[in-house]
Scaffold this active site. Structure first.
Site, PDB file in Angstrom:
ATOM      1  N   LEU A  19      86.424  -6.204 130.722  1.00  9.84           N
ATOM      2  CA  LEU A  19      86.569  -7.657 130.948  1.00  9.84           C
ATOM      3  C   LEU A  19      86.292  -8.089 132.386  1.00  9.84           C
ATOM      4  O   LEU A  19      86.882  -7.558 133.317  1.00  9.84           O
ATOM      5  CB  LEU A  19      87.997  -8.064 130.564  1.00  9.84           C
ATOM      6  CG  LEU A  19      88.308  -9.578 130.591  1.00  9.84           C
ATOM      7  CD1 LEU A  19      87.513 -10.315 129.539  1.00  9.84           C
ATOM      8  CD2 LEU A  19      89.798  -9.796 130.415  1.00  9.84           C
ATOM      9  N   ASP A  20      85.428  -9.079 132.554  1.00  6.53           N
ATOM     10  CA  ASP A  20      85.105  -9.653 133.874  1.00  6.53           C
ATOM     11  C   ASP A  20      84.480  -8.641 134.825  1.00  6.53           C
ATOM     12  O   ASP A  20      84.453  -8.850 136.041  1.00  6.53           O
ATOM     13  CB  ASP A  20      86.350 -10.260 134.554  1.00  6.53           C
ATOM     14  CG  ASP A  20      86.943 -11.387 133.731  1.00  6.53           C
ATOM     15  OD1 ASP A  20      86.229 -11.927 132.857  1.00  6.53           O
ATOM     16  OD2 ASP A  20      88.102 -11.732 133.953  1.00  6.53           O
ATOM     17  N   GLU A  21      83.999  -7.520 134.290  1.00  6.76           N
ATOM     18  CA  GLU A  21      83.425  -6.496 135.163  1.00  6.76           C
ATOM     19  C   GLU A  21      81.948  -6.256 134.855  1.00  6.76           C
ATOM     20  O   GLU A  21      81.352  -5.323 135.390  1.00  6.76           O
ATOM     21  CB  GLU A  21      84.210  -5.182 135.026  1.00  6.76           C
ATOM     22  CG  GLU A  21      85.602  -5.209 135.610  1.00  6.76           C
ATOM     23  CD  GLU A  21      85.615  -5.160 137.129  1.00  6.76           C
ATOM     24  OE1 GLU A  21      84.599  -4.813 137.737  1.00  6.76           O
ATOM     25  OE2 GLU A  21      86.676  -5.493 137.700  1.00  6.76           O
TER      26      GLU A  21
END
Lengths: 287, 287, 287, 287
Positions: free
Chosen positions: B230-232
C-alpha cells in the site's frame, strides 16, 4: 532637547489565550506609547485556543516608556511577549561539520546585509571550513567529536559559548552530530536545524539515497526547531525542486544542497525578525 | 498505387540489458522500415543495468513491415517492447467513489482532446458522480461496497470490465477502497492511483489532517502504480503547493484536490503516450 | 599493452539539416569508434528544419580515432559538431561590476566542484569585489569605465584576455555596462548575461522598480546569450519567485538576486556541459 | 428571546489615508459592536500613503448595530469601506467565447462549494459552450458579435444583465472581444480578465506563439482588473509553469490553459472574499 525627534522602530510579539478585546487593548497601549502601527499580523489557533500577534510600531518612545504602556495589557491577558528594535542583529552561534554550502550562504548574506544576525563564532567538529569562515572574518573553532567524551566536551563548549556570547539562536548548518536530549532541552525554541529532505518524507540518514531508491520526482529540504525527538521538531520552512529518473544519488545531493541553503537561511531570517512563533508542535510564521 | 503517400506515426518502446550497439541496431531497423526518427529518448539505469528507449518514428510502413524489421534486433537483445500508433486512445477504466475532482478533470480533458484515452466505463461504489459522468456521455455503473462479499463482487466486476473492454489502464480516481492483493497482482503495471499526499510523507488515512498537525509548509499529491504494498508502488508524478499555518484541515483538502487532479491527469497522459517505463521500484519518465 | 584499459568519456554534439538515417549513421560511427552511448538526446526543429543531437559516449578510443570514425558522417550530413571530454573545465572569463551575488555563487560552486569551469580571470570596472575574488584565489583585475575611451580600453582588454587565456565563455555576472555591437559580434554564441527580470517582461534599467510599480506577483531572472539587440538574445534559463504587495523595490532587489545567481549558474553549467545549442533565436537545452 | 444566540460572521474592509490611531479606533468600534476579531490584515502603502485593512469579526450584532458602531470611525478617517457576511455568494456574470477551460473550472468549483459566487448568467458571443453550461444548470445566452453594431448590442446586454441581476463582478473567462472604453469605465474595479501570458511579457494577440518564437522557458497567465488601457490593468494573480524547446505553439496553448483556469479562479475567489483592494495601479491581496 531633541529626544522627541528620534523615532524608534519596534517589533512586538504577543501570545495569550484567545478572547475578545485583545486587539483593542493592545492598540490602546500602542497609542499610549505614542506609536504608529506599520505592520500587523495576528492568528487565532483553533488547535490550541491561543492568540498570536506581531506588530511593527514607529514611536518616539524609549523602551521604558513602551514597556510601561504595555504592562497592564500583558498582565490582563497573561501574555508571553517580546519587544525588540527592528533590524537588531540576533546573536547567532553556527555549528558546522564539513559541508560548506549552508555556512557559506549564511555568512555571505550576513555580510551583504540581508540577514539581521551577528555571528560571534562558528563551532565545528572538523577543520574543513576554516578558510571559508576566515574569509568572512568570523571566529572559527574546531573541537573534534570522536567518542562520547569528546561529544560531551563539544556540547559543553556550545553551552559555554551560548553563555559567553549571550547567544539567542543556535543554527545547525549541516552539523552532522545528533544533539543530546539535555542540549536539545537547554536550547529549546532557539535551535534550528536543516534537514536534507522534505520531512516527514525521509527521516534519518542518507535521505537522498532513499529518495533515489524510491524514485521520487521532487526532493526538498526542511528547516525545523530541534527537539529531542529527532527530525520531529516544529517545521519552519520547506522547499522542493523537481528531479527525474536520470539523477544519481550524488547529483541529488548537489541539487538538494541549494534547497538546504536557501531554506535554512530563510528560516534564520524569519526567526531573527521575530516572525516565528510556536503553537504546540506547529509554527506560526508571520511572513 | 497511392499506399506510399500514407505516413504512419509510430511510438516504439524497448527495454533490455544495457550493452554496446543497441542504438545502432535499432536505428538500422528503423531505416530498414523506411522510418524517420522524430523523437528519441534513452536511459541506461545504473541501478538495474537495464537500457530503456522510446522512439517516435514516421514511416510509410504498416505494422507487419515494421515488426518484421524490428524482429531480429528484438531477438538479439532479448528486448521487451511495445509498438503503437502515436495518439491512439488508450482504453481506460476509471474507478471512483464520491469525490468528483479527479473524475471531472479526466473527463473534461478527455473531451477537450487533451488526453489520448477512451473511457468505456466509470465504475463506482457510490452513485454520487452519476450526473457528472452522464454529462460527459460516459457509461456509469454503481456497485456498492459494504462488506467483504460486495467488495469481492466489485473486484470481479473490475476484472470482467477489463476483459470486456480490453482495458489497458485502470485509474483509481480517488477510489476509496483498498484493492485486494489478487487484484493488484492482476493489474500490475497498468493501474494508477492518486495519493492525496506527497509520498512517502503521509501514508495511510487522512494525510491532510496529519499534514496540518505537523504544520508542514507544502502539501502535495503523488500518482503511483498500484502494488499490494500500500502506497509504496513506483511513483510516476508528484506536485506540491505552498500552504501556511492559517489553513484548516478542510482548507488543506480543498487546496490539495487541485494538485491531485493535475497530478493524476498528468500521469495518465504520460502512460497513454508510452512515456512511463518501469525500472524495478522506480519509473523512467520520458517526458 | 595496457592502453585498452583506459576509458574515455566523450560528449559529442551534432547539428545538421533534418533527414532520414542520421541516427543510424551516427550510431554506426560510434560503434566503429568502439563506443557505448551512455546518454543521448535529439531534437528536430520544425521551426528551422535543423536536427540537433547530443551524445555521451564511453570508449577506449583517443580523439584521433574518434574523429576519424565520425568524419564521413559529418561530411555526409554537412554537420556542425563539437567533441569534448566529459567534465573538462571550460575556460571562462567573468566580467563583474559591484554586485557580488552572482560572482560569489559562480566561484563558490566552482570551488565545490559543482561547476565544470576554470576561471583564469575576473575582470571588473570596479574594485568592490577584490576581497571576495581573492578569497577564491582567482586573479582579479580592475579597469574603470568612465567614458567612451575607457570603455573601449575595457573591451580591448576583454578581447585580449579571451585570446591570452583561450577563453571559451564570457559570463556577464551583473556587469553593468552595455557591450558594444563589435564586442557582441566577436563573442557571439559564447557570452552569457543574466538579466534581472523575467524577460521579455521588463527590459532596460531598474526592472525591480518597474515590477513594483506594476504590482506583479512573481519576479524572476533570465539568463540569455548576448547579442547586439539588447536583452533580446536567445534565452537559456528563467526562474521566478512569488512576491506580494508588501515588498518594497529594495526588497524585490534582494529577493531577485537569489534568482539571478541560481539562474546564471545553471546556464553556465549547462553551457559548460555542451547542453546548450542554438536554433535561430531559440535555444535547445539538452538537460 | 434567542437573538443573542445567533452569531454573525462579518468581513469588513477599510481604506483611508494612513495615520496614527486607526487600528485602536477600529478595534474600539468592533468591541462596541460586541465583536471578536478572528482574522485581521493591514497594509500601509508607502507609494500612495493609503492605509488598508481587512477584518473578519464574529459578533451577535446585526448589520444596523454594526454600522452604527463603525460610523464615527469611518467619518473620522474619511474611510472607504465594505461590510459583508463571510461566505455570501457574490453575484457574478461570466462572459465567454469558445474556449471552455476557464468556464468549466469556475462552474465546477462553484458547484463543489469552493467558490463563493452565484452565477445567474453566462453570456457568450458563441454557442460552443451551451452543453457545458447547461450541465451545471446555469442560464446561458448567446449574442453573436460580428460587427460594431452587434458588439454594441452585446455590451448593452452586459450592462442590462448587470442591472437586472445586481451583478457585483463580471468575469471575462477567455471572452475574446476587447471591451469598449465606456464598458471598461462602467465596470471599473469589478471586472476581471484572464490574460494568457505572464504580463507584462507578451501583450496582444497570440502570446503563446510569441512565447514559442522567443524560446521562453516558463509560460504563465495573469488575472487582472480590466481597464481601458488594454492588458495594463492592476494585476491580481499570476502563475507560471516550466516548458522546454520541444513544445510546439499548440502544446504551449494546452499547457497554458491550466494556468489560466487556476489563476482566474483564484482571482475570483479572492475578490469574492473581499481580499482584493486597489492601491493606484497595484492591488493589495490579503490572502
Amino acid at each position: 532637547m531633541t529626544a522627541a525627534t528620534t523615532t524608534n522602530h519596534w517589533v512586538l510579539t504577543l501570545v495569550c489565550a484567545d478572547g475578545p478585546g485583545i486587539v483593542h487593548d493592545v492598540s490602546g497601549a500602542v497609542v499610549a506609547a505614542r506609536g504608529n502601527i506599520t505592520e500587523s499580523q495576528q492568528f487565532a489557533s483553533t488547535d490550541t485556543g491561543r492568540f498570536f500577534m506581531r506588530l511593527q510600531i514607529e514611536s518616539p518612545a524609549e523602551r521604558a516608556e513602551f514597556e510601561a504602556a504595555l504592562a497592564p495589557v500583558i498582565q490582563r491577558f497573561d501574555m508571553t511577549w517580546t519587544l525588540d528594535v527592528v533590524g537588531r542583529p540576533l546573536r547567532t552561534l553556527v555549528l558546522a561539520s564539513t559541508a560548506g554550502h549552508c555556512v557559506n550562504d549564511l555568512l555571505f548574506r550576513h555580510r551583504g546585509g540581508q540577514l539581521p544576525v551577528e555571528i560571534p563564532l562558528v563551532l565545528s567538529n572538523h577543520g574543513t571550513l576554516r578558510d571559508l569562515v576566515d574569509f568572512y572574518d568570523v571566529p572559527f573553532e574546531v573541537l573534534p567529536v570522536t567518542d562520547a567524551a569528546s561529544k560531551a566536551e563539544f556540547e559543553k563548549r556550545v553551552l559555554r559559548a551560548v553563555d559567553e556570547h549571550d547567544i539567542e539562536l543556535v543554527v545547525l548548518a549541516r552539523y552532522m552530530q545528533i544533539l543530546s536530549p539535555e542540549l536539545c532541552e537547554a536550547l529549546a525554541g532557539r535551535c534550528i536545524n536543516i534537514h536534507h529532505s522534505f520531512l516527514p518524507g525521509f527521516k534519518g540518514a542518507n535521505p537522498y539515497r532513499q529518495a533515489h531508491a524510491r524514485g521520487v520526482k521532487l526532493i526538498g529540504a526542511t528547516a525545523h526547531f530541534v527537539t529531542s525527538d529527532l527530525d520531529e521538531g516544529p517545521i519552519i520552512e520547506q522547499n522542493v525542486v523537481r528531479v527525474d529518473h536520470s539523477r544519481s544519488p550524488s547529483e541529488l545531493v548537489a541539487i538538494g544542497q541549494d534547497e538546504e541553503s536557501r531554506t535554512l537561511t530563510q528560516a534564520v531570517k524569519w526567526f531573527a525578525e521575530s516572525r516565528v512563533l510556536l503553537d504546540g508542535a506547529r509554527t506560526i510564521i508571520f511572513r
